[in-house]
Write an enzyme that holds these catalytic residues in place. Structure first.
Site, PDB file in Angstrom:
ATOM      1  N   ALA A 221       0.834  -1.214   0.000  1.00  0.00           N
ATOM      2  CA  ALA A 221       0.000   0.000   0.000  1.00  0.00           C
ATOM      3  C   ALA A 221       0.862   1.254   0.000  1.00  0.00           C
ATOM      4  O   ALA A 221       0.567   2.227   0.690  1.00  0.00           O
ATOM      5  CB  ALA A 221      -0.921  -0.021   1.209  1.00  0.00           C
TER       6      ALA A 221
ATOM      7  N   ASN B 121       3.718   3.575  -2.747  1.00  0.00           N
ATOM      8  CA  ASN B 121       3.609   4.389  -3.974  1.00  0.00           C
ATOM      9  C   ASN B 121       2.796   3.694  -5.058  1.00  0.00           C
ATOM     10  O   ASN B 121       1.864   4.263  -5.631  1.00  0.00           O
ATOM     11  CB  ASN B 121       5.008   4.668  -4.540  1.00  0.00           C
ATOM     12  CG  ASN B 121       5.899   5.378  -3.548  1.00  0.00           C
ATOM     13  OD1 ASN B 121       5.504   6.385  -2.979  1.00  0.00           O
ATOM     14  ND2 ASN B 121       7.086   4.845  -3.321  1.00  0.00           N
ATOM     15  N   VAL B 122       3.161   2.441  -5.335  1.00  0.00           N
ATOM     16  CA  VAL B 122       2.528   1.735  -6.453  1.00  0.00           C
ATOM     17  C   VAL B 122       1.127   1.262  -6.063  1.00  0.00           C
ATOM     18  O   VAL B 122       0.153   1.501  -6.781  1.00  0.00           O
ATOM     19  CB  VAL B 122       3.404   0.563  -6.930  1.00  0.00           C
ATOM     20  CG1 VAL B 122       2.682  -0.253  -7.996  1.00  0.00           C
ATOM     21  CG2 VAL B 122       4.726   1.086  -7.476  1.00  0.00           C
ATOM     22  N   GLY B 123       1.011   0.618  -4.904  1.00  0.00           N
ATOM     23  CA  GLY B 123      -0.276   0.070  -4.481  1.00  0.00           C
ATOM     24  C   GLY B 123      -1.354   1.143  -4.394  1.00  0.00           C
ATOM     25  O   GLY B 123      -2.493   0.933  -4.826  1.00  0.00           O
TER      26      GLY B 123
ATOM     27  N   VAL C 240       3.518  -7.243  -9.805  1.00  0.00           N
ATOM     28  CA  VAL C 240       4.060  -5.931 -10.175  1.00  0.00           C
ATOM     29  C   VAL C 240       5.451  -5.730  -9.564  1.00  0.00           C
ATOM     30  O   VAL C 240       6.302  -5.024 -10.109  1.00  0.00           O
ATOM     31  CB  VAL C 240       3.102  -4.807  -9.675  1.00  0.00           C
ATOM     32  CG1 VAL C 240       3.647  -3.432 -10.022  1.00  0.00           C
ATOM     33  CG2 VAL C 240       1.706  -4.989 -10.252  1.00  0.00           C
ATOM     34  N   THR C 241       5.687  -6.389  -8.428  1.00  0.00           N
ATOM     35  CA  THR C 241       6.943  -6.234  -7.686  1.00  0.00           C
ATOM     36  C   THR C 241       8.155  -6.562  -8.559  1.00  0.00           C
ATOM     37  O   THR C 241       8.142  -7.524  -9.333  1.00  0.00           O
ATOM     38  CB  THR C 241       6.910  -7.167  -6.449  1.00  0.00           C
ATOM     39  OG1 THR C 241       5.817  -6.776  -5.625  1.00  0.00           O
ATOM     40  CG2 THR C 241       8.203  -7.097  -5.653  1.00  0.00           C
TER      41      THR C 241
ATOM     42  N   HIS D 125      11.650  -7.201 -18.057  1.00  0.00           N
ATOM     43  CA  HIS D 125      11.245  -5.878 -17.584  1.00  0.00           C
ATOM     44  C   HIS D 125      12.441  -5.362 -16.793  1.00  0.00           C
ATOM     45  O   HIS D 125      12.558  -5.546 -15.589  1.00  0.00           O
ATOM     46  CB  HIS D 125      10.008  -5.960 -16.688  1.00  0.00           C
ATOM     47  CG  HIS D 125       9.726  -4.661 -15.983  1.00  0.00           C
ATOM     48  ND1 HIS D 125       9.354  -3.507 -16.633  1.00  0.00           N
ATOM     49  CD2 HIS D 125       9.792  -4.305 -14.668  1.00  0.00           C
ATOM     50  CE1 HIS D 125       9.195  -2.527 -15.780  1.00  0.00           C
ATOM     51  NE2 HIS D 125       9.464  -2.988 -14.572  1.00  0.00           N
TER      52      HIS D 125
ATOM     53  N   THR E 284       8.413   5.443  -9.228  1.00  0.00           N
ATOM     54  CA  THR E 284       7.510   5.454 -10.391  1.00  0.00           C
ATOM     55  C   THR E 284       6.206   4.822  -9.933  1.00  0.00           C
ATOM     56  O   THR E 284       6.227   3.803  -9.247  1.00  0.00           O
ATOM     57  CB  THR E 284       8.059   4.644 -11.587  1.00  0.00           C
ATOM     58  OG1 THR E 284       8.151   3.273 -11.205  1.00  0.00           O
ATOM     59  CG2 THR E 284       9.400   5.128 -12.050  1.00  0.00           C
TER      60      THR E 284
HETATM   61  P1  NAD Z   1       7.713   0.964  -1.512  1.00  0.00           P
HETATM   62  O1  NAD Z   1       9.005   0.538  -0.921  1.00  0.00           O
HETATM   63  O2  NAD Z   1       7.329   2.399  -1.396  1.00  0.00           O
HETATM   64  O3  NAD Z   1       6.531   0.108  -0.856  1.00  0.00           O
HETATM   65  C1  NAD Z   1       6.588  -1.253  -0.655  1.00  0.00           C
HETATM   66  C2  NAD Z   1       5.445  -1.618   0.281  1.00  0.00           C
HETATM   67  O4  NAD Z   1       5.465  -3.026   0.475  1.00  0.00           O
HETATM   68  C3  NAD Z   1       5.561  -0.974   1.671  1.00  0.00           C
HETATM   69  O5  NAD Z   1       4.345  -0.331   2.011  1.00  0.00           O
HETATM   70  C4  NAD Z   1       5.832  -2.150   2.587  1.00  0.00           C
HETATM   71  O6  NAD Z   1       5.307  -1.993   3.895  1.00  0.00           O
HETATM   72  C5  NAD Z   1       5.149  -3.274   1.822  1.00  0.00           C
HETATM   73  N1  NAD Z   1       5.602  -4.599   2.209  1.00  0.00           N
HETATM   74  C6  NAD Z   1       6.878  -5.015   2.413  1.00  0.00           C
HETATM   75  N2  NAD Z   1       6.884  -6.314   2.767  1.00  0.00           N
HETATM   76  C7  NAD Z   1       5.595  -6.727   2.762  1.00  0.00           C
HETATM   77  C8  NAD Z   1       4.966  -7.971   3.047  1.00  0.00           C
HETATM   78  N3  NAD Z   1       5.672  -9.066   3.390  1.00  0.00           N
HETATM   79  N4  NAD Z   1       3.631  -8.029   2.949  1.00  0.00           N
HETATM   80  C9  NAD Z   1       2.894  -6.955   2.602  1.00  0.00           C
HETATM   81  N5  NAD Z   1       3.440  -5.752   2.330  1.00  0.00           N
HETATM   82  C10 NAD Z   1       4.771  -5.643   2.410  1.00  0.00           C
HETATM   83  O7  NAD Z   1       7.691   0.501  -3.044  1.00  0.00           O
HETATM   84  P2  NAD Z   1       6.786   1.062  -4.247  1.00  0.00           P
HETATM   85  O8  NAD Z   1       7.420   2.278  -4.812  1.00  0.00           O
HETATM   86  O9  NAD Z   1       5.365   1.100  -3.848  1.00  0.00           O
HETATM   87  O10 NAD Z   1       7.021  -0.119  -5.314  1.00  0.00           O
HETATM   88  C11 NAD Z   1       6.498  -1.404  -5.060  1.00  0.00           C
HETATM   89  C12 NAD Z   1       7.114  -2.426  -6.001  1.00  0.00           C
HETATM   90  O11 NAD Z   1       6.640  -2.176  -7.342  1.00  0.00           O
HETATM   91  C13 NAD Z   1       8.649  -2.352  -6.097  1.00  0.00           C
HETATM   92  O12 NAD Z   1       9.199  -3.654  -6.133  1.00  0.00           O
HETATM   93  C14 NAD Z   1       8.890  -1.626  -7.411  1.00  0.00           C
HETATM   94  O13 NAD Z   1      10.163  -1.860  -7.959  1.00  0.00           O
HETATM   95  C15 NAD Z   1       7.757  -2.214  -8.231  1.00  0.00           C
HETATM   96  N6  NAD Z   1       7.444  -1.494  -9.472  1.00  0.00           N
HETATM   97  C16 NAD Z   1       7.184  -2.277 -10.551  1.00  0.00           C
HETATM   98  C17 NAD Z   1       6.864  -1.690 -11.746  1.00  0.00           C
HETATM   99  C18 NAD Z   1       6.584  -2.577 -12.936  1.00  0.00           C
HETATM  100  O14 NAD Z   1       6.547  -2.103 -14.093  1.00  0.00           O
HETATM  101  N7  NAD Z   1       6.360  -3.859 -12.744  1.00  0.00           N
HETATM  102  C19 NAD Z   1       6.808  -0.295 -11.867  1.00  0.00           C
HETATM  103  C20 NAD Z   1       7.041   0.471 -10.724  1.00  0.00           C
HETATM  104  C21 NAD Z   1       7.373  -0.148  -9.508  1.00  0.00           C
END
Ligand code: NAD
Length: 323
Positions: A12, A14-16, A123-124, A180, A234
């Site tokens: 939840a 940036n991305v969520g 997405v991760t 990716h 992003t």
């Molecule tokens: P962020 O670090 O801001 O947030 C990650 C969230 O995951 C945090 O809120 C954290 O508390 C939570 N989290 C960690 N461990 C957890 C668990 N075991 N269970 C539940 N929640 C948990 O990251 P973000 O900027 O939101 O990015 C999230 C992911 O999306 C990253 O891996 C990023 O690289 C990826 N991403 C992918 C794309 C794509 O094209 N696929 C694009 C952008 C970002």
């Protein structure tokens, strides 16, 4: 017909939350549940978004924080848990392998206790490693696990080429394929603009100079790091990508998009997740396509496979040679 259903978002931040807000704006579910180890953040984000739905013109949706039990009757689960690359860090998503595979373990082992029916969008990052990990280590139907893959880079290709030719990005067709990540590549042999032929565009549009494909490719691959360094993360582009997948699934579109899944011999590659164009409906991936690529593009695809496999070696996954 559109299936309203319940969507669970794991992660939840940036991305969520960007995904949540776009789902709400587009009205893509009747119920959206946020799960994160940071329960306070989850609660705050869901309250904030929920109250926004009171505005005229908004959809009346049930938005709340939840637990993995909510996956029981979800039609889709979006996994965004785990950190991203931070500004100034090594510009390679593969550095996230160890940390985020551990997180995939914890997330997925809880999901499988409640469902094997929901379509899971991964997405991760590193996206292809995470998609492989989630697909290979749990008893879950493979066709229901989709990595968002290179659809984001494909959107970037469309925007960057459209800006170059000063036209509508939706006229640009073709794919970025492979990882990716840094070894992904533009499959130029698939690229076309408005069925007029990419190679004719300079002449048709009276450009005095020829399209510099490697410059376009460099921009597509670099922009992610520029955005991270400029705004810290992003999230908007990927949220739109996720919504494109949700629409394709919920409207049972039988559309074709690039996405990541475990290859089973395509271009001689197996046992690694990479992006190829795939057909998608409300049951998940129904077909992977192998477009006629040039020899150079096939070499790039194999290089992508090697790059992702060597990242998996770091987490002691079984590695088989690329055929
Ligand atoms: P962020 O670090 O801001 O947030 C990650 C969230 O995951 C945090 O809120 C954290 O508390 C939570 N989290 C960690 N461990 C957890 C668990 N075991 N269970 C539940 N929640 C948990 O990251 P973000 O900027 O939101 O990015 C999230 C992911 O999306 C990253 O891996 C990023 O690289 C990826 N991403 C992918 C794309 C794509 O094209 N696929 C694009 C952008 C970002």
């Amino acid at each position: 017909m559109f299936d309203e259903g319940k969507i669970v978002i794991v992660g939840a931040s940036n991305v969520g939350t960007a995904v949540l807000n776009k789902i709400v704006d587009f009205g893509l579910a009747s119920e959206v549940v946020l799960i994160d180890i940071n329960e306070k953040k989850c609660m705050g984000e869901s309250l904030d978004t929920s109250h926004a739905t009171a505005c005229v013109g908004s959809y009346n949706m049930y938005i709340h924080e939840g637990t993995y039990e909510d996956c029981k009757d979800a039609s889709m689960i979006i996994i965004t848990a785990g950190p991203s690359i931070k500004p100034g860090e090594t510009p390679d998503r593969l550095i996230l392998t160890k940390t985020n595979c551990k997180i995939m373990d914890s997330v997925m082992s809880q999901i499988v206790q409640y469902t094997k029916d929901a379509i899971i969008l991964v997405v991760t990052n590193p996206l292809d490693v995470a998609t492989y990990y989630v697909s290979d280590n749990f008893d879950y139907p493979r066709e229901k696990i989709i990595g968002t893959g290179t659809l984001l880079e494909t959107f970037r290709l469309r925007r960057i080429l459209a800006d170059y030719y000063h036209l509508d990005p939706k006229l640009v067709h073709g794919y970025v394929l492979g990882e990716h990540g840094n070894s992904g590549f533009v499959a130029w042999s698939t690229v076309d603009i408005a069925s007029l032929g990419l190679d004719n565009m300079d002449e048709f549009l009276n450009h005095n100079y020829k399209l510099n494909k490697s410059m376009i490719e460099q921009k597509i691959m670099q922009v992610v790091y520029d955005v991270i360094n400029l705004k810290g993360c992003t999230n908007t582009g990927i949220a739109m990508v996720v919504c494109r997948f949700i629409k394709a699934i919920k409207y049972n579109e039988y559309t074709i998009l690039p996405m990541s899944s475990i290859l089973t011999g395509e271009y001689g590659i197996h046992d690694v997740a990479l992006s190829l164009p795939c057909m998608l409906n409300n049951t998940g991936i129904i077909k992977r396509f192998t477009p006629k690529l040039t020899d150079e593009e096939i070499e790039k695809m194999i290089a992508s496979a090697k790059s992702v496999k060597s990242a998996m070696e770091a987490i002691e996954k079984k590695i088989e040679a690329v055929a």
